[in-house]
Design a protein around this motif. Structure first.
Motif, short mmCIF file in Angstrom:
data_model
loop_
_atom_site.label_atom_id
_atom_site.label_comp_id
_atom_site.label_asym_id
_atom_site.label_seq_id
_atom_site.Cartn_x
_atom_site.Cartn_y
_atom_site.Cartn_z
N SER A 1 -10.24 4.80 -3.50
CA SER A 1 -9.99 4.95 -4.93
C SER A 1 -8.83 5.91 -5.17
O SER A 1 -8.52 6.76 -4.32
CB SER A 1 -11.24 5.48 -5.64
N LYS B 1 -10.14 2.54 3.80
CA LYS B 1 -9.57 1.47 2.97
C LYS B 1 -10.66 0.48 2.61
O LYS B 1 -11.47 0.15 3.47
CB LYS B 1 -8.46 0.74 3.72
N PRO B 2 -10.69 -0.04 1.42
CA PRO B 2 -9.89 0.39 0.27
C PRO B 2 -10.43 1.71 -0.28
O PRO B 2 -11.63 1.96 -0.25
CB PRO B 2 -10.07 -0.74 -0.73
N ILE C 1 0.84 -1.20 0.00
CA ILE C 1 0.00 0.00 0.00
C ILE C 1 0.87 1.25 0.00
O ILE C 1 0.65 2.18 -0.78
CB ILE C 1 -0.97 -0.01 1.21
N ALA D 1 -9.34 0.92 7.61
CA ALA D 1 -10.60 0.22 7.36
C ALA D 1 -11.59 0.47 8.49
O ALA D 1 -12.77 0.18 8.35
CB ALA D 1 -10.33 -1.28 7.22
#
Length: 120
Positions: A104, A101-102, A13, A83
């Motif tokens: 764009s 998370k996730p 990430i 998240a």
């Protein structure tokens, strides 16, 4: 050139965010945990920090608290990525934005450009 500090223990990430932001014209420094981030602040002199919440050694909340305790970085904009729901924010933890998370590519760039705009 604006500098962004990316702090995430998931190196895939961190490297993906680094690549995306470098393509946009930012200088990016990555760290794997909060302790590394605190150690590199003075050298990196970031304009923005993007910090994951769930990390070993020093989590994102502890990292923000440590940054806010450093006079020269007390007003550094922090973009949290996690998240978890941002409503779990502990009292006295100040951040300027939140990426769930996730997220764009568009959302990442929108937040970064808002908090550390590049000169036109």
């Amino acid at each position: 050139m604006k500098t962004v500090l990316v702090v995430d223990d998931e190196m895939d990430i961190a490297e993906a965010v680094k690549s995306i932001l470098e393509d946009e014209g930012y200088r990016v420094v990555t760290c794997a945990n909060g302790r590394e981030a605190i150690d590199c602040l003075k050298d990196a002199r970031p304009d923005l920090a993007i910090i994951d919440v769930m990390m070993p050694v020093m989590n994102g909340f502890e990292t923000i608290q440590a940054i806010r305790g450093m006079e020269e970085f007390a007003s550094l904009p922090v973009l949290i990525m996690s998240a978890i729901d941002p409503s779990v924010r502990p009292p006295d933890y100040d951040w300027a934005g939140f990426l769930k998370k996730p997220f764009s590519l568009e959302r990442l760039l929108e937040q970064v450009q808002k908090l550390a705009p590049l000169a036109a």
